[in-house]
Design an enzyme around this catalytic site. Structure first.
Site, short mmCIF file in Angstrom:
data_model
loop_
_atom_site.label_atom_id
_atom_site.label_comp_id
_atom_site.label_asym_id
_atom_site.label_seq_id
_atom_site.Cartn_x
_atom_site.Cartn_y
_atom_site.Cartn_z
N CYS A 61 1.08 -52.08 -11.68
CA CYS A 61 -0.14 -52.32 -10.91
C CYS A 61 0.15 -53.06 -9.61
CB CYS A 61 -1.12 -53.13 -11.75
SG CYS A 61 -0.50 -54.76 -12.18
N ALA A 64 1.83 -56.37 -9.90
CA ALA A 64 3.28 -56.23 -10.11
C ALA A 64 3.99 -56.04 -8.77
CB ALA A 64 3.58 -55.07 -11.05
N ARG A 95 12.63 -59.80 -12.90
CA ARG A 95 13.26 -58.95 -11.89
C ARG A 95 14.58 -59.50 -11.35
NH1 ARG A 95 11.52 -54.72 -9.01
NH2 ARG A 95 12.01 -55.68 -7.03
N HIS A 194 2.46 -53.89 -2.80
CA HIS A 194 3.44 -54.15 -1.73
C HIS A 194 2.72 -54.25 -0.40
CE1 HIS A 194 6.10 -51.37 -4.41
NE2 HIS A 194 6.21 -52.60 -4.81
#
Lengths: 475, 501
Positions: A61, A64, A95, A194
């Protein structure tokens, strides 16, 4: 249309045959046989549209994308997962965005900080609690250089005004507070996250910060999240070329670096998908040109080094050749050692960001062929960049489902698959060699000259592990 | 050719120099300031400030309801966990569970986006059910919710009814559901809600003759070894048992070169017959409160909560089970008990008087406290982020029951950043917690015994049982050898570096 393309198209049709009509029609647009020349009109996939409910998409999503990918790695920012407990828990240091610093003192990367919404926050709103939370954090972590508020779903649904809270409290405590509207229901995947995060960089941090002097060799390393130390390995090359990396976006970066990036001469972008937005912003607002590069595998790395050097003066161009000359023997040695064990092996990739295309060259350096590749959250511009990199008839997959991945694996019989944690263990059960290509399976770095030997070693241990031979298959 | 990965590479001088050069752009704090603040965070003053916070959690040890729900839903034959809401959540649940178990985990999302936020999630539910049924052919679709669906108020019952009426899935397909808002409770509550939902749907009013069996509800138990162990113990006792939400195959299936979407789970006929059992035994309390209540009230069935972690808890487990079924505790079990007690007697000098900090889910904490005190260890800091008042009272009662509990304090709703302060101001010998507790070890030097969930950074710990006598032996082995490893580490280069301990 060639037979290769036709064969692949037929295979795709077979795979899709079990879908209900509506979803079949929809999914057909996202799967294609590759045509590197771009002439075949039916060989292009549709991308960046909603996943069908119920198909088991691999996608995540906006949160994220914004928290996990872009803002999370900024090490001296205190990043709040604003909302209920889960999102921050599941994205907690998963990550591997490596950084240097004292965690909990002047760096906060491996921490999970959340407003932990309760029912009362849903009913009465979370703004008041957020205000108090920021002040509590500022008291406990006085060396935090900024605070990020990464919204989870309810925040947007209940109509909280996190922007107003940020503005008000930032004045009181005098550090940047960045409200990020990355609620998970926004958009169709990580990708919008992003973009939203890039926009908040522009709105709240870019153009601020201190840099004593500038030089003609100042560059930013963009779209490198330092997974397993990737950015450090890339930075090493750039520095050896004589360039001065003034900011890393955003692996091992600081609020100051994010701010001073606007003073660079050139933006070098590795992950185009997650950070092209800020490059365009810097181009428009600060006149900074940008270029894409690829530091996976020697062939692409040499090529990129020369292309980057071409943007600078003779001195840098000479340095570039010297760097290539220095590392070429080492790279040859790696290839000599590993290529015989990997030659001709077929690879299937299903990843995100830049990897479905950027790692192809590194596999080819080892004599391997990528027979299928796809993006979780790519856009058309990603696929346009991918078609020429793959062979004719290779499978292109957009937003593939668990079912499709399994079917393509059965039919293509790859020697290894590179994808994510959700896919990893079903491939282990299938007895198909597998490598996580998001987290480098807890290895890395894979970038640059220090990364390629690790990449080669890891692909070898994946394909050639004796454990695959222990599996007793049911007849 | 020597290959250096991240674990060695960045220690090289060239990288160390790079890191120094990079500081020019970082605007770092002066080293002195960093040290000063670092020292300050170890003080009583900082602890007080830390404990004053009310609006932010820092390194909490809890997850959200739907994680527990999908975990539970995967423990039935042919059952597909299905989550109404935004899709990122399901990607996270799948990743999280796979990282712990090192196993695949399938779950479905209805991928709700902005339009669903405005119009509601009915269409997502309908298409989701249709696709999930066509592609993955489940025998049961167990629906839970993310916070998005909860905030906008999706009506699961009505949606599922509509789906059946419209024929997107067969009329007789089992579709239990549970509302699992992530802003209430934690993963253990989600487990409870989902299990209750499944039992309600499976039972559907069909009570018949007693089948003489015992239902076992493991709770949010992430030790696959425990599932194998409880079944072994029931066989030893000669008790026919049905494990409700049996995730052992889901998360520990044999490698046969085949990926099975539904590798096992409680057979649906057995689960349906659960209503006719003699009694239900829950092996955890705080993840089964609503389910056991439902079983008592709706099924009219006796329920017992017996958490067999540690010797006395396991004694009680067997005693109650024996009373319930009239079957004696077999000598094989008695012998197991004798063996682990023998081991505990042998190891006691290394645990007696050792001070422990514990963080985790309520039931695991209670079990571990009990076991530690049985060996003369002292639980000192007990941190339970998802503990409620009932847990607090029970934990305090347990501490009061033993002289070794005298120095223990129970902290509910607190997190691992609180615990960090406690470990500095009132240090202990051993820390018990999940993988994230390793950051406490890094900061405070307290050695960590990894027990709980999630365990990401060590392999296969969850495959060993921690329940029953055999489980107690496994735990004792872990504990005592951590103490001994630490003793070795502390005495390296000295005369005390003993070879016999």
């Amino acid at each position: 249309m060639s037979t290769k393309i036709k064969d692949t198209q037929k295979m795709i049709e077979e795979v899709l045959s079990v879908y209900p009509e509506k979803s079949k029609k929809e999914r057909a647009k996202h799967l294609a046989a590759n045509d590197p020349t771009g002439q075949c009109s039916t060989c292009q996939v549709k991308a960046n549209v909603k996943s069908r409910p119920g198909v088991m998409t691999v996608r995540g999503c906006a949160y994220a994308g914004a928290k996990g990918v872009v803002w999370g790695p900024v090490k001296d920012q205190i990043t709040i997962s604003h909302g209920p407990i889960g999102c921050g828990q599941y994205s907690w240091w998963s990550r591997r965005n490596y950084y240097n610093g004292r965690t909990g003192i002047d760096a906060f990367g491996t921490m999970h900080i959340t407003t932990d919404f309760q029912e009362k926050n849903i009913v009465y709103g979370g703004d008041k609690g957020l205000d108090a939370a920021i002040k509590e954090l500022h008291g406990l972590f006085p060396l935090g250089r900024g605070i990020g508020i990464l919204s989870e779903c309810p925040v947007g649904l209940i109509g909280d005004d996190i922007e107003a809270v940020s503005k008000r409290v930032a004045k009181e405590i005098n550090i940047p507070i960045v409200p990020v509207r990355c609620e998970g229901f926004r958009g169709v995947s990580q990708s919008l996250g992003h973009h939203i995060a890039n926009d908040t960089i522009k709105d709240y941090v870019l153009g601020k910060g201190t840099l004593e002097k500038t030089t003609p060799y100042d560059v930013n390393l963009i779209g490198d999240y330092n997974i397993g130390g990737d950015a450090w390995a890339s930075r090493k090359i750039l520095e050896e070329m004589g360039l001065r990396v003034i900011a890393q976006y955003t692996g091992d970066s600081t609020i100051n670096e994010i701010g001073i990036a606007s003073k660079a001469r050139l933006n070098l972008i590795h992950c185009y998908r997650s950070m092209n937005y800020i490059c365009r912003t810097m181009e428009e607002n600060y006149g900074i040109p940008w270029m894409e590069f690829n530091f996976f595998g020697p062939t692409k790395t040499f090529d990129s080094i020369r292309k980057i050097a071409a943007r600078f003066d003779e001195k840098i161009r000479q340095n570039a050749e010297a760097v290539i000359a220095r590392y070429a023997p080492l790279m040859n040695k790696v290839v000599e050692q590993y290529r015989p064990k990997l030659e001709g092996k077929k690879v299937m990739l299903y990843v995100g960001g830049l990897r479905p295309r950027h790692t192809i060259g590194a596999y080819e350096d080892l004599g391997m062929e990528v027979v299928a590749s796809g993006y979780e959250f790519g856009h058309n511009d990603d696929y346009k960049r991918t078609y020429p990199e793959l062979k004719e008839g290779a499978v292109i997959m957009d937003d593939a489902t668990l079912y499709e991945l399994e079917e393509f694996t059965r039919r293509l019989k790859p020697d290894m698959v590179g994808s994510g944690i959700k896919e990893k263990y079903s491939y282990h059960k299938l007895g198909v060699p597998f490598r996580q290509m998001h987290s480098w399976d807890y290895s890395g770095p894979y970038h640059g000259f220090d990364g390629f030997p690790v990449f080669a070693r890891d692909m070898d241990m994946t394909v050639n592990s004796p454990t695959w031979g222990l599996i007793r298959r049911k007849k | 050719m020597k290959i250096r990965d991240h674990s060695e590479l960045f220690k090289q001088q060239d990288y160390q120099e790079q890191f120094e050069r990079k500081k020019e752009f970082e605007n770092p704090w002066p080293a002195g300031k960093v040290k000063e603040i670092s020292e300050w965070t170890k003080t009583e003053e900082y602890k007080e400030l830390n404990f004053k916070r009310e609006n932010i959690k820092i390194n909490p040890a809890k997850a959200c309801q739907p994680l527990g729900a999908v975990f539970c839903a995967s423990g039935f034959e042919g059952s597909m966990p299905f989550v109404q809401g935004a899709q990122g959540c399901v990607a996270y649940f799948r990743s999280h569970l796979s990282r712990h178990f090192k196993e695949p985990f399938a779950a479905i999302s209805t991928s709700m986006t902005e339009d669903a936020a405005v119009f509601g999630g009915l269409n997502n539910m309908l298409e989701g059910l249709e696709n999930a049924y066509a592609l993955y052919k489940p025998k049961m679709i167990a629906v839970s919710t993310t916070c998005m669906a909860e905030v906008i108020g999706d009506d699961l019952n009505a949606y599922i009814k509509t789906a059946k009426e419209k024929g997107v899935v067969p009329h007789d397909l089992l579709i239990p559901f549970a509302n699992t808002p992530s802003f209430v409770g934690s993963h253990i509550v989600g487990y409870d809600n989902m299990l209750k939902g499944i039992l309600k749907a499976l039972w559907a009013g069909k009570k018949g003759e007693s089948n003489g069996k015992i239902n076992i509800i493991p709770g949010f138990d992430t030790y696959t070894g425990n599932y194998h162990e409880i079944k072994r113990l029931m066989r030893l006792m000669g008790i026919e048992a049905t494990v409700l939400a049996d995730v052992s195959d889901t998360f520990d299936s044999p490698n046969t070169g085949e990926y099975k979407l539904y590798p096992g789970g409680t057979p649906l006929p057995d689960a349906m017959d659960g209503v006719n059992a003699l009694a239900t035994v829950a092996l955890q309390k705080y993840s089964t409160v609503k389910t056991t209540d439902h079983i008592q009230k709706e099924w009219g069935q006796k329920t017992l909560t017996l958490s067999p972690i540690g010797i006395r808890n396991t004694d009680a487990f067997f005693a109650e089970l024996s009373r319930l079924t009239g079957k004696p505790v077999p000598s094989a079990v008695e012998a197991e008990r004798g063996r682990v007690v023998d081991a505990m007697v042998d190891s006691h000098p290394y645990v007696h008087g050792k001070r422990f900090a514990l963080v985790g889910d309520p039931d695991i904490l209670l079990g571990m406290m009990s076991l530690i005190m049985e060996m003369g260890g002292e639980p000192v800091h007990i941190v339970c982020t998802n503990g409620d008042k009932h847990f607090e009272a029970e934990a305090n009662e347990l501490l009061a029951s033993s002289p070794f509990g005298a120095h223990g304090t129970v902290y509910i709703g607190k997190d691992m950043w609180h615990l960090r302060s406690l470990l500095f101001t009132d240090p202990v010998d051993i820390l018990i917690g999940n993988s994230y507790a390793k950051f406490l070890t890094q900061d405070t030097g307290t050695p960590l015994v990894r027990i709980g969930f999630p365990l990401f950074d060590r392999h296969h710990l969850h495959r060993q049982p921690i329940i029953g006598y055999q489980g107690a032996l496994n735990l004792v082995t872990l504990l005592v050898n951590t103490v001994l490893d630490e003793l070795d580490r502390k005495t390296e280069g000295s005369a005390s570096f003993d070879v016999i301990r």
